[in-house]
Write a protein that holds these residues in place. Sequence first.
Motif, PDB file in Angstrom:
ATOM      1  N   ASN A  21       0.816  -1.231   0.000  1.00 46.30           N
ATOM      2  CA  ASN A  21       0.000   0.000   0.000  1.00 46.30           C
ATOM      3  C   ASN A  21       0.844   1.274   0.000  1.00 46.30           C
ATOM      4  N   ASP A  27      -3.615  -2.139  -2.355  1.00 46.34           N
ATOM      5  CA  ASP A  27      -3.574  -3.360  -3.188  1.00 46.34           C
ATOM      6  C   ASP A  27      -2.748  -3.182  -4.463  1.00 46.34           C
ATOM      7  N   THR A 186      -5.255 -10.020   8.606  1.00 44.50           N
ATOM      8  CA  THR A 186      -5.563  -9.264   7.385  1.00 44.50           C
ATOM      9  C   THR A 186      -7.066  -9.285   7.104  1.00 44.50           C
ATOM     10  N   ARG A 236      -9.390   1.442   9.213  1.00 48.16           N
ATOM     11  CA  ARG A 236      -8.858   0.294   9.944  1.00 48.16           C
ATOM     12  C   ARG A 236      -8.474   0.642  11.378  1.00 48.16           C
ATOM     13  N   ALA A 262      -1.781  -4.353   5.647  1.00 46.54           N
ATOM     14  CA  ALA A 262      -3.020  -4.349   6.431  1.00 46.54           C
ATOM     15  C   ALA A 262      -2.744  -4.065   7.906  1.00 46.54           C
TER      16      ALA A 262
HETATM   17  N1  HSE Z   1      -3.195  -4.508   0.286  1.00 50.95           N
HETATM   18  C1  HSE Z   1      -3.488  -5.450   1.323  1.00 50.95           C
HETATM   19  C2  HSE Z   1      -4.371  -4.809   2.365  1.00 50.95           C
HETATM   20  C3  HSE Z   1      -2.198  -5.919   1.940  1.00 50.95           C
HETATM   21  O1  HSE Z   1      -4.107  -3.679   2.732  1.00 50.95           O
HETATM   22  O2  HSE Z   1      -5.328  -5.444   2.792  1.00 50.95           O
HETATM   23  C4  HSE Z   1      -2.424  -6.960   2.988  1.00 50.95           C
HETATM   24  O3  HSE Z   1      -1.884  -8.151   2.629  1.00 50.95           O
END
Ligand code: HSE
Length: 305
Positions: A21, A27, A186, A236, A262
């Motif tokens: 990221n 992603d 995750t 998150r 993540a």
């Molecule tokens: N791009 C993914 C996420 C990475 O942020 O969920 C985690 O594996």
Amino acid sequence: MAGPAFRAAAVRVRTPASSANLGPGFDAFGLALGLYDDVVVRVADSGLRIDIAGEGSETLPRDEKHLLVRSLRAAFDLLGGQPRGLEIVCANRIPHGRGLGSSSAAICAGIVAARAVTTGGEGRLDTQALLELATEIEGHPDNVAACLLGGFTLSWMESGLARAVRMTPADSVVPVVFVPSRPVLTETARGLLPRTVPHADAAANAGRAALLVEALTRRPGLLFTATEDRLHQEYRGPAMPESLALVERLRADGVPAVISGAGPTVLALVDEEAADKVAGLAGGEWAAARVPVDSAGASVLPLAP
Ligand code: HSE
């Protein structure tokens, strides 16, 4: 059709940690980090034997359920058939459940090792095929692209297949990671993301992600602005409030800091002069360390003497 022939000699595969990221490139972006898992794989006459030392040695399964074994099996299927037996020795250094790509490291180790122990394996599975298979197992391409190719990667899906380009980060960029003691799954972190986002946030991220390519490869002075994110980090927060607070604290000091993948690890992209000072800014509950960028990606290495 006869199955493939296998090499009798063991192979050693080294796979790097990775940070996905990098703020705005959800992603899509990945950065390979010089912290490695090592796996030695040997084709045997029968059975499956797995030794694990280091991270996960207390908890990981020693059977077909192990992600490394599932990845070996998937690659052997593509290579034309399974060997009669396997002996595997893992030395794990990448912390699990911290957003540092440990599952991608296991997946890439498995598929690269399967190719390396198969006679003519390179001709049957090229790097693009490895990327596609690793992404199919992982579910998204950002960590596996960095893990396979090294350096700074940009990955995407096209007609259901993973694609990636590799770039070289500016030499002056020094990654610093702040690893908390508790993991976050995750799936938990992905489950907190909304189904839709405001158009203005998507537009802001698109611009920042484009800027990050220039900032990380040529003009690190732009990294602070280029690492701004509006698509995932805040959402998150409930799963990793301390990590989000550390990102905000570092950014308030002008440090380009993001949630690594993540989460819940925090990643700062600084320069040599600032690295030690920045690593000292978090409290003792964080394992803070400078980690070099890995430029080689997943590699088959000589067996240790
Ligand atoms: N791009 C993914 C996420 C990475 O942020 O969920 C985690 O594996």
